[in-house]
Each structure stands twice: as structure tokens, then as C-alpha cells.
Design an enzyme around this catalytic site. Structure first.
Site, PDB file in Angstrom:
ATOM      1  N   CYS A 192      26.431 -10.378  -3.837  1.00 16.26           N
ATOM      2  CA  CYS A 192      25.635 -11.593  -3.649  1.00 16.26           C
ATOM      3  C   CYS A 192      24.174 -11.324  -3.934  1.00 16.26           C
ATOM      4  O   CYS A 192      23.556 -12.016  -4.735  1.00 16.26           O
ATOM      5  CB  CYS A 192      25.826 -12.113  -2.234  1.00 16.26           C
ATOM      6  SG  CYS A 192      25.573 -10.875  -0.975  1.00 16.26           S
ATOM      7  N   GLU A 224      26.014 -17.545   4.452  1.00 18.08           N
ATOM      8  CA  GLU A 224      25.489 -16.591   3.461  1.00 18.08           C
ATOM      9  C   GLU A 224      26.119 -16.970   2.132  1.00 18.08           C
ATOM     10  O   GLU A 224      27.297 -16.702   1.901  1.00 18.08           O
ATOM     11  CB  GLU A 224      25.875 -15.155   3.834  1.00 18.08           C
ATOM     12  CG  GLU A 224      25.312 -14.678   5.155  1.00 18.08           C
ATOM     13  CD  GLU A 224      23.822 -14.386   5.121  1.00 18.08           C
ATOM     14  OE1 GLU A 224      23.207 -14.534   4.046  1.00 18.08           O
ATOM     15  OE2 GLU A 224      23.275 -14.028   6.171  1.00 18.08           O
ATOM     16  N   ALA A 235      29.100 -23.788  -3.138  1.00 14.42           N
ATOM     17  CA  ALA A 235      29.952 -24.994  -3.123  1.00 14.42           C
ATOM     18  C   ALA A 235      30.832 -25.012  -1.875  1.00 14.42           C
ATOM     19  O   ALA A 235      30.956 -26.046  -1.195  1.00 14.42           O
ATOM     20  CB  ALA A 235      30.815 -25.027  -4.381  1.00 14.42           C
TER      21      ALA A 235
HETATM   22  P1  NAD Z   1      34.491 -18.809  -2.248  1.00 11.50           P
HETATM   23  O1  NAD Z   1      33.469 -19.733  -1.683  1.00 11.50           O
HETATM   24  O2  NAD Z   1      35.315 -19.260  -3.367  1.00 11.50           O
HETATM   25  O3  NAD Z   1      35.515 -18.344  -1.119  1.00 11.50           O
HETATM   26  C1  NAD Z   1      35.081 -17.760   0.098  1.00 11.50           C
HETATM   27  C2  NAD Z   1      36.085 -18.066   1.199  1.00 11.50           C
HETATM   28  O4  NAD Z   1      36.070 -19.444   1.514  1.00 11.50           O
HETATM   29  C3  NAD Z   1      37.535 -17.704   0.864  1.00 11.50           C
HETATM   30  O5  NAD Z   1      38.102 -17.073   1.992  1.00 11.50           O
HETATM   31  C4  NAD Z   1      38.154 -19.073   0.618  1.00 11.50           C
HETATM   32  O6  NAD Z   1      39.529 -19.104   0.884  1.00 11.50           O
HETATM   33  C5  NAD Z   1      37.410 -19.931   1.607  1.00 11.50           C
HETATM   34  N1  NAD Z   1      37.390 -21.357   1.294  1.00 11.50           N
HETATM   35  C6  NAD Z   1      37.517 -21.954   0.084  1.00 11.50           C
HETATM   36  N2  NAD Z   1      37.380 -23.287   0.192  1.00 11.50           N
HETATM   37  C7  NAD Z   1      37.166 -23.546   1.511  1.00 11.50           C
HETATM   38  C8  NAD Z   1      36.893 -24.735   2.262  1.00 11.50           C
HETATM   39  N3  NAD Z   1      36.845 -25.927   1.674  1.00 11.50           N
HETATM   40  N4  NAD Z   1      36.683 -24.624   3.595  1.00 11.50           N
HETATM   41  C9  NAD Z   1      36.694 -23.404   4.193  1.00 11.50           C
HETATM   42  N5  NAD Z   1      36.937 -22.244   3.529  1.00 11.50           N
HETATM   43  C10 NAD Z   1      37.163 -22.318   2.214  1.00 11.50           C
HETATM   44  O7  NAD Z   1      33.638 -17.491  -2.620  1.00 11.50           O
HETATM   45  P2  NAD Z   1      34.145 -16.178  -3.391  1.00 11.50           P
HETATM   46  O8  NAD Z   1      34.405 -16.546  -4.818  1.00 11.50           O
HETATM   47  O9  NAD Z   1      35.195 -15.491  -2.602  1.00 11.50           O
HETATM   48  O10 NAD Z   1      32.834 -15.247  -3.329  1.00 11.50           O
HETATM   49  C11 NAD Z   1      31.858 -15.207  -4.322  1.00 11.50           C
HETATM   50  C12 NAD Z   1      30.629 -15.992  -3.922  1.00 11.50           C
HETATM   51  O11 NAD Z   1      30.194 -15.570  -2.631  1.00 11.50           O
HETATM   52  C13 NAD Z   1      29.447 -15.763  -4.831  1.00 11.50           C
HETATM   53  O12 NAD Z   1      28.776 -16.978  -5.065  1.00 11.50           O
HETATM   54  C14 NAD Z   1      28.540 -14.843  -4.043  1.00 11.50           C
HETATM   55  O13 NAD Z   1      27.177 -14.899  -4.396  1.00 11.50           O
HETATM   56  C15 NAD Z   1      28.801 -15.288  -2.649  1.00 11.50           C
HETATM   57  N6  NAD Z   1      28.517 -14.216  -1.692  1.00 11.50           N
HETATM   58  C16 NAD Z   1      27.430 -14.343  -0.860  1.00 11.50           C
HETATM   59  C17 NAD Z   1      27.108 -13.328   0.011  1.00 11.50           C
HETATM   60  C18 NAD Z   1      25.911 -13.425   0.914  1.00 11.50           C
HETATM   61  O14 NAD Z   1      25.757 -12.596   1.808  1.00 11.50           O
HETATM   62  N7  NAD Z   1      25.046 -14.416   0.750  1.00 11.50           N
HETATM   63  C19 NAD Z   1      27.911 -12.175   0.062  1.00 11.50           C
HETATM   64  C20 NAD Z   1      29.020 -12.090  -0.778  1.00 11.50           C
HETATM   65  C21 NAD Z   1      29.302 -13.120  -1.653  1.00 11.50           C
END
Ligand code: NAD
Length: 470
Positions: free
Chosen positions: A278, A244, A225
Site C-alpha cells: 500500500c 487503511e 472502493a
Molecule cells: P479489496 O478491497 O479488494 O479487498 C479487501 C478485503 O475486503 C477482502 O477481504 C475482501 O473480501 C473484502 N471485501 C470486498 N468487498 C467487500 C465489501 N463490500 N464489504 C466488506 N468487505 C469486502 O483489496 P485487495 O485487492 O485485497 O488489496 C489491495 C488494495 O489494498 C490496494 O488498493 C492497496 O493499496 C490497499 N492496501 C492498503 C493498505 C494500507 O495500509 N492502507 C495496506 C495493504 C493494502
């Protein structure tokens, strides 16, 4: 615990400046206070990065590689302090594939980025045309990260960015700013001032980074999202993006697999970082001929793996990092129970225990459409689905909109590779799940994102391709 104090003091807000308290998700104890940064700090970081980046770009590959090696040495020198801050703030135990392992990975990825060469490539030289493909620095890179592997993922973003001659602004998760501030404090001893800055703000800082005209590229790891929001907010400036995103990885156990020897690999594929990974195994498809044996072997292994407070040396599983994630896991397991699925282990959290601990949970006889299968649980609860034909298993594995990783488990590597090639995922492991290597490119398929990290491909993603003709 004493050893973490000096780094925590060094990153604490200046007297009178706003701060936010961070609490250990295992105990509720105060870990430390992080500064609260906003748009003014972001602008200051961007100005400093603009001033520092040209000299860094001009320094050349050798000098930058030497700085990254020095950064790796600095991380190693502070490894135990960093692991303790990470363990207390994120919740993951020191031991097992957790905090100490994560800090070790930071040093390894820094060293690999330093050692990887990206030579100009002569793509045509036919007597009439000569064209050479090379990579220039992009300029300023934004690095936005999640809370599950906050240090390792920050290094995955910043090491190739710095190596390619860019400056970096890091926006850590609001759940784990201390760990990232401490890591960058350590790395900054090895790189020029202004080049690498953490802006420890909320999503508004992430949004501003993604929109900012001075930023040429955003490296983002987090939920699908948020990835979509970043695509939108970066559109007006046509930024380069590496995304990612979330996953819901399937594992398929073929009928010829031997259940007992694969139980340990299946377990850690699913439960690494207490399922908050992830590319963890989040849906396990097992052939009906060996279904009961695999369920028994997994339960036997899983029931003996210790979960508890991160700083206790014997633990290798920890709490969920935050209340919201705990509630997602609890809701999904309740949905599975309500549907009549069979709980083999766990599923009964002790609500009186402090901390966000959800017990190791295995759920059998569950329908493929159940929310515990169809949604990303991101916690210690694995659904095990029975299948009759390999065709069905492949169809179910490919049935979601995400495709980060997948795995195939078999005694026959050739048969496993045949199935692997048909899975819609960026990485497919055979008889393992989720193991990453700094030279093996990593990235998602479908809505798990785009762009590759690691190795030479990862360096290319932090450069602006340029073709010189003549
Ligand atoms: P998240 O998307 O809620 O937050 C990630 C980051 O994005 C945070 O620093 C947050 O402050 C920032 N953020 C939030 N809204 C934003 C916006 N509108 N614009 C820019 N930045 C914004 O994710 P999370 O809950 O911290 O992490 C869990 C998720 O991440 C899980 O879905 C997991 O699968 C995924 N993940 C993916 C990988 C990969 O390598 N593909 C690795 C780790 C986690």
C-alpha cells in the site's frame, strides 16, 4: 515443504465440508484447501466471541499483555512453517523483505502491543472539575484484510484489538485465506477459546460483518472502493471504523540528492513485495538536473535483483499474487508505452513462463497524467517523471485524491523536512519510503482512509473513549 503440512492439515475443511483450492501464483501448484465459510459460520463466530469477550475484558491489561507475549512466542516457534505457507500462497519469496520478514513483523507487533501502556489521563483537575479520560473495550471487532501482506496486516488489526479487551472476527482475503487461518491457529494456542475466529468467506461475509449489529468496530485494510462500501454498510449501526485504503505514493528527489547512494533505497521503496504494497513509492519525481543520473543508477541497481519462485532462497522479488493484478500492471505499462514513454528496464513479460511474473519495469520520460502515474499500479512498474521546479513537484505529488505515504530525497534533511510538511500524506519519509515501526502511528490522508494504527494511538482506536467526571 514438509514442514508446512501439519498446519495446512490442521486448518483444512472437515471431511465433507466445502473447500476451496489455493494455488501458488509462481508455479500454479496446489498449496492447500481452505474451508469455505458463510453467514452461518459468521453467526457462530459472533456467538462464541460474545461468550468469550467479557471474561477477557475483565482479565485486565496485565493478563492480556501476557497472552499477547505468548502469542508472539507461538508465532516465533512456527515462523518457518508460516513463512512457507505465506510464500506459496501469496507468492512472495522467503528471503528479502518478504515472507520471513513478514512473520518476524507479526511477532514484533504482538510484542509491542503487549508492552504499550495506556494509562487513564487526567484531562482537567482545576479544583472544581476533575475529568479522567480512559478507554473501555468496544466489544466485538471485525478485521477485514487484503492479500498483499495478509499476516502482518491481520496482526496489525488483531493485536491492538485483543490488547484492549475485545474479541475479533477475522475476514481474510479470498486470495490468501490459508496464511491467515494458519496464523490464527497458532495464535489461538495463547488466547481463550472463542475470542479470535477466522471466517474464511467472500465479500458477502465482509459485508455482513460491516452491517452486523453485534460488531462495534471494523478494522479494514484494502482498496478505497471497498472502504467506501464499508462506510455505507456500517452506517446504520454507526460503527467505529479504521480504514487503511489504497495509495499512490509520490517520491520527490530534490536537485541536491546524490543519485548513486539513494538508488537502493528508491528501489526497495518502490519494489518491496514486488510493488504490491500500500505505502510503496508508486510515482517518482526527479529534478531535471539529476534526472538521467537517477534513472541510470536505479536501472543499474534494479537489473540485478533476482525475481522467481518464492521457495528458492536466492529470490527477493516474486510474481503478482493473482491474474487480475497482473493484468492491471500489464495494461498500465502498455498505456505508458503507447504514449511514447521510454522503457528503461522490463516492460516485456514472458507470456510463456508459468506464474504471474511481470518483470521489474522502469519507465522514464512519462507524462504526469499517464495512467501508469495517475492510477495505483500495485506491481513492479515504476514511472519516473521529470520536474523543473520543486513547486511543480509538490503540486504533482499532491494532485491525486489519495495520500497514504510520500517521500523526499535530499542531502539536506532540513530542506527535505520543509518539503515533507507540504505533502498531503499520512506518513512522509526522508531518504526512505514505506518503513514502518510498531510505535510510529500509521494512517492515510484524503481517500487513503482515516484512523491511526500502531503505538498508543493505535490502542486508543480499539477502545471506546470514556470520560469519568468527579
Ligand atoms: P479489496 O478491497 O479488494 O479487498 C479487501 C478485503 O475486503 C477482502 O477481504 C475482501 O473480501 C473484502 N471485501 C470486498 N468487498 C467487500 C465489501 N463490500 N464489504 C466488506 N468487505 C469486502 O483489496 P485487495 O485487492 O485485497 O488489496 C489491495 C488494495 O489494498 C490496494 O488498493 C492497496 O493499496 C490497499 N492496501 C492498503 C493498505 C494500507 O495500509 N492502507 C495496506 C495493504 C493494502
Amino acid at each position: 515443504m514438509q514442514t508446512t503440512d501439519s498446519l495446512l492439515e490442521a486448518i483444512a475443511p472437515a471431511p465433507g465440508a466445502p473447500g476451496t483450492e489455493l494455488f501458488d501464483p509462481a508455479t500454479g501448484e496446489l498449496v492447500g484447501v481452505a474451508p469455505v465459510h458463510g453467514l452461518a459460520e459468521l453467526e457462530a463466530a459472533i456467538s462464541a466471541a460474545k461468550a468469550a469477550q467479557p471474561t477477557w475484558a475483565a482479565a485486565g491489561h496485565q493478563a492480556r499483555s501476557a497472552a499477547l507475549v505468548a502469542a508472539a512466542e507461538a508465532v516465533e516457534a512456527h515462523a518457518e512453517e508460516l513463512a512457507r505457507i505465506l510464500s506459496r500462497e501469496q507468492g512472495k519469496p522467503l528471503n528479502g523483505p518478504n515472507a520471513r520478514f513478514e512473520v518476524g513483523a507479526c511477532a514484533a507487533w504482538l510484542r509491542t502491543a503487549a508492552a504499550t501502556e495506556l494509562e487513564p489521563e487526567t484531562v482537567v483537575d482545576d479544583g472544581s472539575t476533575r475529568a479522567v479520560l480512559q478507554y473501555r473495550p468496544i466489544g466485538l471487532v471485525g478485521a477485514i484484510g487484503p492479500w498483499n501482506w495478509p499476516l502482518m496486516i491481520t496482526v496489525w488489526q488483531i493485536a491492538p484489538a485483543l490488547r484492549m479487551g475485545n474479541a475479533v472476527i477475522v475476514k481474510p482475503s479470498e486470495y490468501t485465506p490459508l496464511s491467515v487461518l494458519a496464523l490464527v491457529k497458532v495464535i489461538n494456542a495463547a488466547v481463550p477459546e472463542g475470542l479470535l475466529t477466522v471466517v474464511a468467506g467472500g465479500r458477502e461475509v465482509g459485508e455482513a460483518l460491516a452491517e452486523h449489529p453485534a460488531i462495534g468496530k471494523v478494522m479494514f485494510t484494502g482498496s478505497t472502493a471497498t472502504g467506501k462500501a464499508i462506510i455505507r454498510s456500517s452506517a446504520d449501526t454507526v460503527k467505529r471504523l479504521t480504514l487503511e485504503l489504497g495509495g499512490n505514493d509520490a517520491g520527490i528527489v530534490l536537485p541536491d540528492a546524490d543519485p548513486a547512494p539513494i538508488a537502493e533505497g528508491l528501489f526497495w521503496g518502490a519494489f518491496i513485495n514486488t510493488g504490491q504494497t500500500c505505502a510503496a513509492l508508486k510515482r517518482l519525481y526527479v529534478h531535471e538536473d539529476i534526472y538521467d543520473q537517477v534513472c541510470d543508477a536505479l536501472t543499474e541497481y534494479a537489473k540485478n535483483v533476482p525475481m522467481g519462485v518464492g521457495l528458492d532462497e536466492q529470490n527477493v522479488l516474486g510474481p503478482l499474487q493473482n491474474r487480475a493484478q497482473y493484468e492491471i500492471v500489464a495494461r498500465l505499462v502498455e498505456a505508458a508505452k503507447a504514449s511514447g514513454a521510454r522503457v528503461l528496464l522490463g516492460g516485456d513479460p514472458d507470456e510463456t513462463r508459468p506464474g504471474y511474473f511481470y518483470p521489474t519495469t522502469l519507465v522514464a520520460d512519462i507524462d504526469n497524467n499517464n495512467p501508469l502515474v495517475a492510477e495505483e499500479q500495485f506491481g513492479p512498474a515504476l514511472p519516473i517523471i521529470k520536474y523543473s521546479t520543486v513547486e511543480d513537484a509538490i503540486q504533482m505529488a499532491n494532485g491525486l485524491e489519495v495520500g497514504l505515504g510520500a517521500s523526499v530525497w535530499s542531502a539536506d534533511p532540513h530542506a527535505a523536512r520543509q518539503v515533507a510538511q507540504r505533502l498531503e500524506a499520512g506518513s512522509v519519509w526522508i531518504n526512505a519510503h514505506g518503513t514502518v515501526h510498531p510505535m510510529a502511528p500509521f494512517g492515510g490522508a484524503k481517500q487513503s482512509g482515516y484512523g491511526l494504527e500502531f503505538g498508543a494511538e493505535g490502542l486508543k482506536a480499539l477502545g471506546q473513549p470514556q470520560v469519568i467526571h468527579g
